[in-house]
Scaffold this motif. Structure first.
Motif, PDB file in Angstrom:
ATOM      1  N   GLN A 195     -20.925  76.456 -67.698  1.00  0.00           N
ATOM      2  CA  GLN A 195     -19.762  76.041 -68.459  1.00  0.00           C
ATOM      3  C   GLN A 195     -19.494  76.748 -69.606  1.00  0.00           C
ATOM      4  O   GLN A 195     -18.269  77.066 -70.024  1.00  0.00           O
ATOM      5  N   THR A 197     -15.187  72.245 -71.853  1.00  0.00           N
ATOM      6  CA  THR A 197     -15.799  71.831 -70.629  1.00  0.00           C
ATOM      7  C   THR A 197     -16.256  70.270 -71.092  1.00  0.00           C
ATOM      8  O   THR A 197     -16.517  69.754 -72.031  1.00  0.00           O
ATOM      9  N   ASP A 204     -13.278  69.560 -66.261  1.00  0.00           N
ATOM     10  CA  ASP A 204     -13.231  70.565 -67.218  1.00  0.00           C
ATOM     11  C   ASP A 204     -11.984  70.983 -67.498  1.00  0.00           C
ATOM     12  O   ASP A 204     -11.078  70.812 -66.813  1.00  0.00           O
TER      13      ASP A 204
END
Length: 624
Positions: A298, A426, A434
Motif C-alpha cells: 500500500q 489506501t 483503496d
C-alpha cells in the motif's frame, strides 16, 4: 495365620517388582533419544499384611508382612512447567517466523544502488532538471523518457517482489492450517485411546507423552491453552475458541476471497466464521501477509499514485516541442469508465457507489491567509470517521496540516494553482477500497464557500461514496478524478504517445496564443521541484521522506524480530533445560538403577531358594 508356603508368594512378588523396575529402566534407556519421551518410574508399596486391626484376628502380636506390590508406573513430569513451555512456545515461533520473512523484505529494499527505486527516481528528477536548462535539446527529452521507463521498471520489480512474498506467505498459511488440523485430529484420537486405557485402570504413559508432544508442536503453530472439563475430557483452545474437545477435533479451513489481493482467509470449519489467530507461526504468517506486506504494498502504491498524479498534473498543463498539450506523462487506468465514478459494488446490477480519488477546490487559497471561519470537518478514517476542527485564527496551511496530521484516510495540499486538493489514501480496513474518498462533511464554510468543494454545510451537504452520483454534492467548478485500478505500482508506465515521440515531453508552459516560447523550461522546473515539495505520501511529507522511512521501517522491524527471537530463545532454552533435568533420561542414572534392581532381584531369588530348601526339609526329611 501365616502358612509355610506364604514365603514363596512373598518372594515371587519381590521378583516381579524388581523385574518390572528393570524393564522400566530398560524402557527409559531405549527411549533416551525419543522426542517428547518422559522417563518413568515404578511406584511400589508394601503388600497388605495378613493381620488387620479387627476383632477376628488371631492373638498374635504385630502384623505379618507379605512383601511388595507394584502400585503404578508413573511419569516424572512437572505439569506447571509444561504449561509455561506451551504458553511461551507460540512466542518463540512467532518471532522466528517474523525474523525469517523480514530478512526477505530487507533484501527487497536493499537493492543494488544502480537499480533501486530511489536511485532511479533521483535520476528521473535530474533528467527534468537538465531539461529545464536545455529545453530545446531532444537528447534531454529522450533522457527524461528513458529514465522514466527505468523508474517504472524498478517500481514494477519492487511490487512483484513484495507480491511474491505475499503469495509465499499465503501458501505457508494454507500449509500451516493443514498442520494445525492434523495435530488436532491426532490429539483427539489419542484422547480417545487414553480414556479407554484409563477406564481399565491403566496409566498410558506413552500416550500421555505423545499427546504432550503434539500439544507442544501445536503450541508452536498457534496461541493455545489446555484444560480438563472433567477427568475424561482433555481440551485445547486457540485464542479462547475450542479446537479439540475430548475425542472431537473442530478444525480450521481456508476460504478464497475476492479482496485482499485474492489471498485466502482462515475460518472455522464448522461455522465458517473468521478465525482470529494471534500467536505462533500461523498468527505471524497472517499478520505478516495482511498487515506488514500489505502495508508495504500500500505504501508503494501510495507513492506511485501520488508521484504519477503530480507529474501528470504539471505535464498536462505544459506543452511539448511539437505543440502537443494536455498529455499525461504516465499512463493511469481508472477503476471505472463512468465519468462520475459510479460502480456496482454489491453486484446486483445497480450502480450504488462512487469511486472518487481526488477533489480539487474551485477557489484559489493562500497558505498564510487566516481563514476567519470556525467549524468541524469530518473525513473517512481507519475505523468510521474522524473530525478535524478549524478556527478563525487558523491559517490555510495550519488547517491543511491538521487534516494531514489526523487519523483520517484523506490527505490535503495546495496545488500549483493554490487550490485545495483532497486525496484518498489506501484503506486500513481491507473491506474498504483503496484510493477512494468515502466521506467528507463540513459543519462550517471552509470546504464550501471558502475552498469551493462542497455545495452545502452540515450532514445534508455531505459527500458520501455509498451512493451513485455522489459528486452531485460538489460545487459545479470543483474538479475530481476517478479512483485508479488496484495496485498502480504494478502497471504504471510512461505514456506510449511520449515514448513514440519524445518531442511530446512538455518542458514549457504554453503562451497566451497556445504555442511554445523558445528556451522556456518552466514545466520542467516545476516537475523537478516536486521532488522536495510537501505532497503528502500517506504520512510522509515528501518523496525523500517516503524512501527514508520505508527502508528505516523495514530495518527496525527486522531488528525487533531478531532481538525478540534471541530473547525468546534464551527463555525457552532455560525452560527446556529445566524440563530435561526433571523428565529427561539420564543413561548413567538408569544403569545405576538397573544394577540396584538386579541386586534386589538376585536377593529375592536367593530368598526363594532358601525357602525352597526349608520346605524340602520339612516335606521330605522331617520324621525320617
Amino acid at each position: 495365620m501365616a502358612n509355610s508356603f506364604g514365603a514363596i508368594e512373598l518372594g515371587k512378588r519381590s521378583l516381579m517388582a524388581h523385574a518390572q523396575q528393570i524393564n522400566t529402566a530398560g524402557h527409559n534407556i531405549s527411549n533416551a533419544d525419543t522426542e517428547g519421551y518422559t522417563r518413568q518410574r515404578v511406584q511400589v508399596k508394601a503388600f497388605d499384611p495378613i493381620y488387620r486391626p479387627d476383632l477376628t484376628r488371631a492373638e498374635t502380636p504385630g502384623q505379618i508382612g507379605q512383601g511388595t506390590a507394584i502400585e503404578q508406573v508413573t511419569r516424572l513430569r512437572d505439569e506447571l512447567l509444561d504449561q509455561r513451555i506451551v504458553a511461551q512456545e507460540n512466542q518463540e515461533s512467532y518471532w522466528a517466523t517474523r525474523e525469517k520473512y523480514y530478512v526477505m523484505l530487507e533484501q527487497i529494499y536493499n537493492e543494488p544502488n544502480d537499480v533501486s527505486v530511489r536511485t532511479n527516481m533521483d535520476r528521473f528528477w535530474s533528467a527534468w532538471q537538465e531539461l529545464s536548462v536545455f529545453p530545446d535539446n531532444k537528447a534531454a527529452r529522450q533522457a527524461v523518457v528513458t529514465r522514466g521507463e527505468s523508474l517504472t521498471t524498478s517500481i514494477h520489480q519492487r511490487f512483484a517482489s513484495l507480491s511474491g512474498v505475499g503469495t509465499m506467505l499465503n501458501g505457508d498459511i494454507e500449509a500451516t492450517v493443514r498442520q494445525v488440523n492434523d495435530f488436532a485430529n491426532q490429539i483427539a484420537r489419542i484422547n480417545n485411546e487414553i480414556v479407554r486405557s484409563e477406564a481399565m485402570g491403566d496409566n498410558p504413559n506413552d500416550l500421555y507423552d505423545r499427546r504432550d508432544l503434539l500439544v507442544e508442536k501445536l503450541g508452536a503453530l498457534a496461541n493455545i491453552t489446555t484444560d480438563r472439563r472433567d477427568a475424561d475430557e482433555f481440551m485445547v483452545h486457540i485464542d479462547g475458541h475450542v479446537l479439540v474437545q475430548g475425542s472431537v477435533a473442530r478444525g480450521l479451513d481456508i476460504r478464497a476471497t475476492t479482496d485482499n489481493n485474492g489471498y485466502s482467509e482462515v475460518i472455522w470449519k464448522d461455522t465458517g466464521n473468521l478465525a482470529e489467530i494471534s500467536g505462533g507461526t500461523l498468527g505471524a504468517l497472517i499478520e505478516l501477509r495482511d498487515v506488514d506486506v500489505r502495508g508495504e504494498i500500500q505504501s508503494l502504491n501510495t507513492m506511485t499514485m501520488n508521484f504519477a498524479d503530480l507529474v501528470n498534473d504539471v505535464h498536462k498543463a505544459g506543452i511539448g516541442a511539437n505543440g502537443v498539450t494536455g498529455l499525461a506523462f504516465f499512463t493511469q487506468y481508472p477503476f471505472v469508465t463512468d465519468v462520475n465514478g459510479n460502480y456496482d459494488r454489491n453486484g446486483d446490477g445497480q450502480l450504488d457507489t462512487s469511486y472518487i480519488f481526488r477533489f480539487t477546490g474551485a477557489n484559489a487559497l493562500h497558505g498564510q491567509d487566516k481563514v476567519g471561519l470556525e467549524g468541524e470537518m469530518t473525513f473517512s478514517g481507519k475505523s468510521g470517521t474522524v473530525t478535524v476542527p478549524y478556527y478563525a485564527t487558523d491559517t490555510v496551511d495550519a488547517v491543511v496540516n491538521r487534516i494531514n496530521d489526523s487519523d483520517g484516510e484523506v490527505k490535503a495540499y495546495l496545488d500549483r494553482d493554490n487550490r485545495l486538493v483532497l486525496k484518498a489514501t489506501t484503506a486500513s480496513d481491507r473491506e474498504n477500497p483503496d484510493f477512494v474518498i468515502r466521506h467528507m462533511e463540513d459543519s462550517g464554510m471552509f470546504l464550501t464557500g471558502y475552498a469551493g468543494i462542497l455545495n452545502d454545510s452540515g450532514a445534508a451537504g455531505a459527500y458520501d461514496f455509498a451512493q451513485a452520483d455522489a459528486v452531485n454534492a460538489l460545487v459545479a467548478d470543483a474538479g475530481f478524478s476517478v479512483a485508479p485500478v488496484l495496485n498502480p505500482a504494478g502497471y504504471v508506465a510512461v505514456n506510449q504517445a511520449i515514448r513514440t515521440d519524445v518531442l511530446s515531453v512538455a518542458a514549457a508552459m504554453p503562451t497566451a496564443r497556445g504555442d511554445v516560447m523558445a528556451g522556456d523550461g518552466r514545466a520542467a522546473v516545476e516537475i523537478a521541484a516536486i521532488r522536495n515539495s510537501q505532497v503528502m505520501i500517506g504520512t510522509d511529507r515528501t518523496f525523500d521522506e517516503y524512501f527514508a522511512n520505508s527502508v528505516t521501517n523495514v530495518g527496525l522491524k527486522g531488528e525487533q524480530a531478531e532481538t525478540n527471537l534471541l530473547s525468546q530463545n534464551k527463555i525457552m532454552n532455560d525452560l527446556r533445560d529445566l524440563r530435561d533435568s526433571i523428565s529427561g533420561v539420564n543413561i548413567d542414572e538408569e544403569l545405576a538403577d538397573i544394577i540396584k534392581f538386579q541386586h534386589g532381584y538376585n536377593a529375592a531369588a536367593k530368598f526363594i531358594t532358601v525357602i525352597d530348601g526349608m520346605l524340602d526339609t520339612i516335606i521330605n526329611r522331617l520324621g525320617v
